[in-house]
Enzyme design. Structure first.
Site, short mmCIF file in Angstrom:
data_model
loop_
_atom_site.label_atom_id
_atom_site.label_comp_id
_atom_site.label_asym_id
_atom_site.label_seq_id
_atom_site.Cartn_x
_atom_site.Cartn_y
_atom_site.Cartn_z
N HIS A 48 0.97 -1.23 -0.08
CA HIS A 48 -0.12 0.01 0.14
C HIS A 48 0.83 1.47 0.06
O HIS A 48 0.87 2.26 -0.83
CB HIS A 48 -0.98 -0.06 1.23
CG HIS A 48 -1.44 1.30 1.37
ND1 HIS A 48 -2.71 1.70 0.62
CD2 HIS A 48 -1.25 2.16 2.44
CE1 HIS A 48 -2.98 2.55 1.21
NE2 HIS A 48 -2.03 3.57 2.52
N HIS A 72 4.18 6.41 5.70
CA HIS A 72 2.84 7.66 6.53
C HIS A 72 2.07 6.52 7.49
O HIS A 72 1.41 7.86 8.21
CB HIS A 72 2.51 7.93 4.99
CG HIS A 72 0.98 6.96 4.52
ND1 HIS A 72 1.55 6.25 2.81
CD2 HIS A 72 -0.37 6.39 4.67
CE1 HIS A 72 0.20 5.40 2.53
NE2 HIS A 72 -0.62 5.44 3.56
N GLU A 76 1.11 5.40 13.08
CA GLU A 76 -0.58 4.71 12.87
C GLU A 76 0.18 3.50 13.73
O GLU A 76 -0.29 3.02 14.71
CB GLU A 76 -0.61 5.07 11.89
CG GLU A 76 -1.64 6.86 11.65
CD GLU A 76 -2.36 7.23 12.63
OE1 GLU A 76 -4.02 6.18 12.79
OE2 GLU A 76 -1.95 7.41 13.90
N ASP A 77 0.40 2.08 12.24
CA ASP A 77 0.59 1.36 13.00
C ASP A 77 1.61 0.52 13.32
O ASP A 77 1.36 -0.89 13.64
CB ASP A 77 -0.20 0.37 11.45
CG ASP A 77 -1.09 1.15 10.68
OD1 ASP A 77 -2.21 1.75 11.12
OD2 ASP A 77 -1.39 1.42 9.76
N ASP A 139 -2.68 8.60 -0.76
CA ASP A 139 -3.69 7.03 0.14
C ASP A 139 -4.75 7.04 -0.11
O ASP A 139 -5.43 6.09 -0.35
CB ASP A 139 -2.96 7.94 1.57
CG ASP A 139 -3.85 6.76 2.45
OD1 ASP A 139 -3.12 5.53 2.44
OD2 ASP A 139 -4.88 6.97 3.72
N ASP A 259 -25.77 13.17 -25.62
CA ASP A 259 -25.61 13.62 -26.59
C ASP A 259 -24.15 14.95 -26.65
O ASP A 259 -23.85 15.14 -28.00
CB ASP A 259 -26.68 13.63 -26.93
CG ASP A 259 -27.29 12.15 -27.28
OD1 ASP A 259 -27.00 10.98 -26.88
OD2 ASP A 259 -28.45 12.26 -27.85
MN MN Z 1 -3.09 4.26 4.34
#
Ligand code: MN
Length: 708
Positions: A48, A72, A76-77, A139, A259
């Protein structure tokens, strides 16, 4: 689990080798940090951030942004900290990653349009560096492209948020291609069935009119060549979501919308735009009122083009856009086009001026095309915000001017909350009312029934609403309180004149008011309270006219009682800040014109000096036996200089049942530091308790009540 994808360095070929090496290093770092984590699709998680970096590479962003993109999600993770990123990749990268992580933490809840607008502004305001927003958008784009793997409920929520927040931000920044892709993806997940039906119809319609379209394109090319305007002509495919929107908003059928044939002409320079326009108007009939000159007057996001609607062959409506190559690049990638990597050190340092550069280029566009105040306002609000955006406890977003404090927020919520506020919690932590608010703060106001606005607030409020409410409150309150104090002062004067229970009739009052040149009895009393009239004079005037000047016991001077200070008189009675008297102190009162009664400690030096100069101003006062509030007083504490000592002293004060109103500290000294506290206590014995508690701390060297 699928294998970790290799890094395709050729995608970063536009960067210097040193930058590419950093990117490779960041990819290894990110892979190690996310090791073992997978995405919903089963792929290793690091795929990712890699995809996000590749999107940014397509936008030709600089090396720092790409490194930050790879990292990034690590804060957070994973257990990686900002300091580690800073050590390995430098502070600018760490700031970018931190900026993106902060954006991830705030959540959008409300479905209201106005709230969505505020939320977008909040995001833009929080991202000081435009690159933070660009990373966030890339992201989001990758998450949207891979949204099918996510559970349906979350899919709908993310799609809606993309539609309401991120697509408009992309539009605002002029990232046109991104804007449309986000909208298409969001629409396909919000209304899968409608999307499928429209997509199928679009494909079919395209097949059917391929021939007509070819003819129109050839006609336009020939005409432009004849006019001597070199140009690239291309048909514009309509986006499914914009077809859907037009059908809904204008109540049109699919074919009525579809159209219309969209066509784009890209030329070399601005004069060529107008030449091409002239040639096209000669070729096909223009529809009156449909011509728009966004070259002379660009859109708020900097977009420039000429737009015109024509009637083509077979009556096919044509929707034309004419622009230069440079305008086209800006239209597609907007702010990012100013971020594109240029490779030399000069432009790199210029890039660090981030938003400034973009604004500059917009200003140049603007100066070529005349004035549009609104346009400038727009740019300023978005990227150099004069506003801060904060949350109420219920998740509502409020916008306040930059520099606004908790008091401004309280008044913005409701006048009553402003009038009764005593403290604020910002992100769950108790702070002083004067605390300046920052973007994304969640604010809760603490109120109490007896609280009231303070004149000191006027020094730090920023909003007109807070200011005028405080002023209004002070004015009315001061008048009421002064009148109440005046009544007591007058009563004292009447007592002194031998009339302990004043039995002044209406007639005497009317006369006294008239003689004083006042409008009402209340005004006379307020004047006394404010020190503008002497109570003895008013008393004499009331008594003389009724023939009761002399007291019945014949001894008018002996009953002089002192004024009792309760502490609840409000602004009419002020406690002097030079000595900060508290119940239990021997006190004196001074009546100054327009100031009301000021209470000093009897041995206050300032009071003593003033008594020598103006002895008439001073009156006897004493404390009420049961004061009903806490009183501020100042404490000077000398401590040994060590870590955490302030927290220790502060918690000891709180433990002893006292509030801290203010703290100031002397500049760091080698061994000792002097701290000055303004604390609230009930009376002298309470203060003594606080002082004893502090003296028990080994860090406290000396301690005394502070005067002057
Ligand atoms: Mn992300």
């Amino acid at each position: 689990m699928a294998a970790v994808p290799p890094l395709d360095q050729s995608r970063f070929g536009y960067l210097k080798p040193a930058d590419v090496a950093q990117i490779a290093e960041a990819y290894r770092f990110s892979g190690a940090a996310h090791a073992g984590q997978t995405r919903r699709s089963g792929e290793p998680y690091v795929s990712h951030p890699l995809a996000v970096a590749e999107i940014l590479a397509d936008w030709r962003l600089d090396g720092q942004a790409l490194v930050a993109a790879l990292l990034h999600d690590v804060m957070e993770d994973t257990s990686v900290t900002k300091a580690e990123i800073s050590d390995t990749f430098g502070k600018p990268v760490a700031d970018l990653v931190d900026g993106v992580s902060k954006l991830d933490k705030i959540e959008f809840q409300s479905a209201e349009d106005a709230q969505a607008e505020n939320f977008r502004k909040m995001l833009l305001a929080m991202a000081r560096d435009v690159r933070v927003i660009l990373i966030k958008l890339a992201d989001r784009l990758h998450n949207m492209r891979t949204l099918a793997a996510v559970a349906p409920a979350k899919r709908r929520r993310v799609a809606r948020e993309t539609m309401e927040i991120y697509a408009p931000i992309a539009n605002r920044l002029g990232l046109n291609e991104l804007f449309h892709e986000l909208q298409e993806l969001a629409f396909s997940h919000m209304h899968p069935l409608r999307y499928r039906v429209l997509a199928k119809a679009t494909r079919a319609a395209r097949r059917n009119r391929r021939e007509v379209v070819g003819k129109i394109e050839a006609g336009i090319k020939a005409k432009l060549a004849e006019a001597g305007v070199p140009a690239v002509v291309s048909a514009r495919e309509k986006h499914i979501y914009s077809i859907y929107r037009k059908m809904i908003e204008k109540h049109l059928s699919f074919s009525e919308v579809h159209d219309i044939f969209g066509c784009r002409v890209i030329v070399n320079d601005v004069p060529a735009c107008y030449l091409a326009l002239g040639a096209l108007h000669a070729l096909y009939k223009p529809i009156p009122g449909k011509f728009k000159d966004y070259i002379a007057i660009p859109k708020a996001n900097g977009y420039q083009s000429l737009h015109t609607d024509l009637i083509g062959p077979y009556g096919v409506p044509l929707d034309m856009q004419i622009r230069t190559k440079q305008m086209h690049r800006l239209a597609d990638s907007g702010v990012a086009s100013h971020w594109m990597y240029k490779g030399d050190a000069d432009s790199l340092s210029a890039m660090q001026k981030n938003t400034h550069q973009w604004l500059q280029s917009l200003l140049e566009i603007q100066s070529q095309s005349g004035d549009s105040q609104e346009f400038l306002e727009h740019v300023k609000v978005d990227l150099f915000p004069d506003e801060v955006y904060v949350f109420t406890p219920k998740g509502r977003i409020m916008s306040l001017p930059r520099g606004a404090t908790a008091v401004d927020f309280a008044y913005a919520v409701h006048t009553d909350i402003g009038n009764k506020c005593v403290a604020a919690k910002v992100n769950g932590e108790l702070v002083a009312l004067r605390t300046e608010l920052r973007n994304g703060d969640r604010i809760e106001i603490v109120t109490t029934g007896y609280a009231r606005p303070n004149a000191a607030w006027l020094q730090y409020v920023r909003t007109a609403k807070a200011r005028s409410n405080i002023r209004h409150f002070l004015k009315t309150m001061q008048y009421d309180e002064s009148a109440a104090l005046g009544a007591r002062l007058l009563e004292q004067a009447l007592k002194a004149a031998g009339h302990p229970q004043p039995t002044i009739d209406e007639e005497s009052w009317d006369r006294a008011v008239r003689d004083s040149g006042a409008r009402s009895r209340r005004e006379v009393l307020a004047d006394i309270g404010l020190g503008r009239r002497l109570p003895a004079v008013v008393a004499r005037r009331l008594l003389r006219k009724t023939g009761r000047e002399r007291a019945k016991d014949g001894n008018p001077r002996n009953a002089a009682a002192s004024i009792v200070i309760r502490g609840t008189e409000g602004m009419a009675v002020q406690l002097a800040i030079c000595c900060r008297p508290i119940p239990g102190d021997a006190i004196l009162g001074s009546m100054k014109k327009g100031q009301g009664l000021v209470v000093h400690v009897a041995e206050c030096r300032q009071a003593k000096r003033s008594r020598r100069i103006e002895p008439d101003q001073w009156i006897d006062v004493e404390w009420d036996r049961r004061p009903s509030r806490m009183f501020p007083t100042a404490l000077r504490v000398v401590v040994t200089n060590q870590r955490g000592v302030l927290a220790k002293v502060a918690s000891e004060i709180a433990e002893a049942g006292s509030n801290i109103d203010a703290i100031s500290m002397e500049e760091d000294r080698a061994v000792f530091t002097t701290m000055l506290f303004v604390i609230e206590v009930g009376n002298r014995s309470h203060l003594a308790r606080v002082m004893r508690a502090l003296l028990r701390l080994p860090e406290v060297e000396r301690l005394a009540r502070a005067r002057e």
